[in-house]
Design an enzyme around this catalytic site. Structure first.
Site, mmCIF file in Angstrom:
data_model
loop_
_atom_site.group_PDB
_atom_site.id
_atom_site.type_symbol
_atom_site.label_atom_id
_atom_site.label_comp_id
_atom_site.label_asym_id
_atom_site.label_seq_id
_atom_site.Cartn_x
_atom_site.Cartn_y
_atom_site.Cartn_z
ATOM 1 N N GLU A 1 73.116 12.122 65.657
ATOM 2 C CA GLU A 1 73.572 13.218 66.529
ATOM 3 C C GLU A 1 73.160 14.559 65.950
ATOM 4 O OE1 GLU A 1 77.400 10.910 68.361
ATOM 5 O OE2 GLU A 1 77.639 13.028 67.894
ATOM 6 N N ASP B 1 59.618 17.598 88.279
ATOM 7 C CA ASP B 1 59.858 16.229 87.814
ATOM 8 C C ASP B 1 58.520 15.494 87.936
ATOM 9 O OD1 ASP B 1 60.373 13.554 87.549
ATOM 10 O OD2 ASP B 1 62.143 13.535 88.847
ATOM 11 N N LYS C 1 56.366 5.251 82.937
ATOM 12 C CA LYS C 1 55.621 4.959 84.177
ATOM 13 C C LYS C 1 54.123 5.029 83.864
ATOM 14 C CE LYS C 1 59.360 6.314 87.281
ATOM 15 N NZ LYS C 1 60.359 7.171 86.665
ATOM 16 N N ARG D 1 60.963 2.818 77.928
ATOM 17 C CA ARG D 1 61.869 3.461 78.889
ATOM 18 C C ARG D 1 62.548 4.615 78.182
ATOM 19 N NH1 ARG D 1 62.062 0.310 83.417
ATOM 20 N NH2 ARG D 1 63.357 1.905 84.345
HETATM 21 N N1 DSN Z 1 63.209 4.576 90.255
HETATM 22 C C1 DSN Z 1 61.954 5.210 89.948
HETATM 23 C C2 DSN Z 1 60.863 4.731 90.812
HETATM 24 O O1 DSN Z 1 60.719 3.532 90.942
HETATM 25 O O2 DSN Z 1 60.112 5.514 91.344
HETATM 26 C C3 DSN Z 1 62.042 6.678 89.998
HETATM 27 O O3 DSN Z 1 62.761 7.111 88.931
#
Ligand code: DSN
Length: 420
Positions: free
Chosen positions: A54, A198, A227, A233
């Protein structure tokens, strides 16, 4: 180590192993998913999961931070260098908390925020009513142009003038076109709003220089790390220096306790990978594959929102085919092609069986697939759509998908049985 895991808890081991087989034997086309490298996987499963840290580097509330500080500093430095950012927070657990923490840092509860509506491709946390971001803030939502399926910057500017948001949010979860972040910056500036982007979906495309970067044009840029960026993650908030202290405070102690140091280590690894020429080539191929897939689907008369794609994803509007998203997504899943049903702009069907299907190319491209395979995938999708209840036809495609997957193995297996 893995055989020890298998012996200690075969129940959990077996389930993970089955999931690993599923990931290897399917065409994973959910555009927000990917395959991480072995190094990212190992960092995620490292001893750093044992450590509480922390605070921030050099100012922690627990002792024993010699190495956690080094890890976090490395992740921060790599993020700022890769994206050209002045400040960064790498502790935020994922994209949704990154958005909430950023709004809380830049605005007060009850302030007006303005983002893309969920059925038009926005994310829940861009102020959709069921999300806390739509409850804690006065949320105004903009939509895509009904005819073009694209962002209409003039309309967004008009709405911003009318509502004078404190925060204007750019970025999307299901928008297949390039986003002009300079236009968002100008709109935000004209109404005295902060511009928060975002970029979760396109972070890897930005790192790979195949999409305009929002970083120079936004006060803060939030992202997930798993992504197109192909990390674990996790989440990050890149920002202008002047906002860094407030954002850090909003993340910890505002919203979170101890950071997940194993995730931060894996983020550092992914950022190192994303800074390589190989990754640039990867990002380029992701887009080339998506464009080729879009062309293939159009040849089979599939209607695509906005008519195609500039990025990693495609949004199919199935209404001209007399189909809805859920049954097609389920039939494709049986065939080994995994994507997700999705609302499309102007959808009158509910969110549980909307009129669209969202699919993307990041994971297939990581396996090494190229344009030729995209032509094949388009053909299979069309065959499944034409034979949604025909088990024999779907079974044939399942076999063909398995064959293709065998030709393009996933980069590294995580849990191999001891005897394999
Ligand atoms: N849930 C994600 C997606 O699949 O696009 C976005 O955060």
């Amino acid at each position: 180590m893995l055989s020890q895991f298998e012996k200690t808890d075969s129940a959990v081991f077996d389930i993970i192993h089955q999931e690993e087989n599923r990931q290897a034997a399917a065409l994973r086309m959910i555009p927000s998913e990917n395959y991480v490298s072995k190094a990212v996987m190992l960092a995620t499963g490292s001893c750093l999961t044992n450590k509480y840290a922390e605070g921030y580097p050099g100012k922690r509330y627990y002792e024993g931070q010699a190495f956690t500080d080094q890890i976090e500093d490395l992740a921060r430095q790599r993020a700022m260098t890769l994206f050209g950012a002045e400040g960064v927070n790498v502790q935020v657990h994922s994209g949704s908390p990154a958005n909430l923490a950023t709004y809380c840092a830049l605005a007060e509860v009850g302030s007006t925020i303005m983002g893309l509506a969920l059925p038009h491709g926005g994310h829940l946390t861009h102020g959709w009513k069921v999300s806390f971001t739509g409850k804690f803030f006065n949320s105004v939502q903009y939509e895509l142009d009904a005819k073009t399926g694209r962002l209409d910057y003039d309309k967004i500017a008009d709405l911003a003038k009318k509502h004078k948001p404190r925060i204007l949010i750019s970025g999307a979860s299901a928008y297949p076109r390039a986003i002009d972040f300079t236009a968002f910056q100008e709109i935000a500036k004209s109404v005295g709003a902060y511009h928060v982007c975002d970029m979760a979906h396109i972070a890897g495309l930005v790192a790979g220089k195949v999409h305009m970067s929002p970083v120079p044009y936004a006060d803060a840029v939030t992202t997930t790390t798993h992504k197109t960026l192909r990390g674990p993650r996790g989440g990050m908030i890149l920002c202008k220096k002047e906002h860094e202290a407030a954002i850090n405070k909003a993340v910890f102690p505002g919203m979170q306790g101890g950071p997940h140091m194993h995730t931060i280590a894996a983020v550092a690894v992914a950022l190192g990978e994303a800074a390589t020429p190989d990754f640039e080539a990867y990002a380029k191929q992701v887009v080339a594959n998506a464009k080729r897939l879009a062309d293939g689907l159009k040849r089979f008369d599939f209607d695509l929102v906005s008519g195609g794609t500039d990025n990693h994803l495609i949004l199919m509007d199935l209404r001209n085919k007399g189909l809805t998203g859920k049954p097609l997504a389920k039939a494709l899943d049986c065939a080994g092609i995994v994507c997700n049903y999705n609302s499309v702009p102007g959808d009158t069907a509910g969110p549980f069986n909307p009129s669209g299907l969202r699919l993307g190319t990041p994971a297939l491209t990581t396996r090494g697939m190229k344009e030729q395979q995209m032509d094949q995938v388009a053909e299979w999708i069309n065959t499944v759509a034409d034979n949604i209840d025909n088990e024999a036809v779907i079974a044939k495609i399942t076999d063909a998908v398995l064959e293709l997957c065998a030709q393009f193995p996933v980069p590294e297996l995580f849990v191999q049985r001891a005897n394999q």
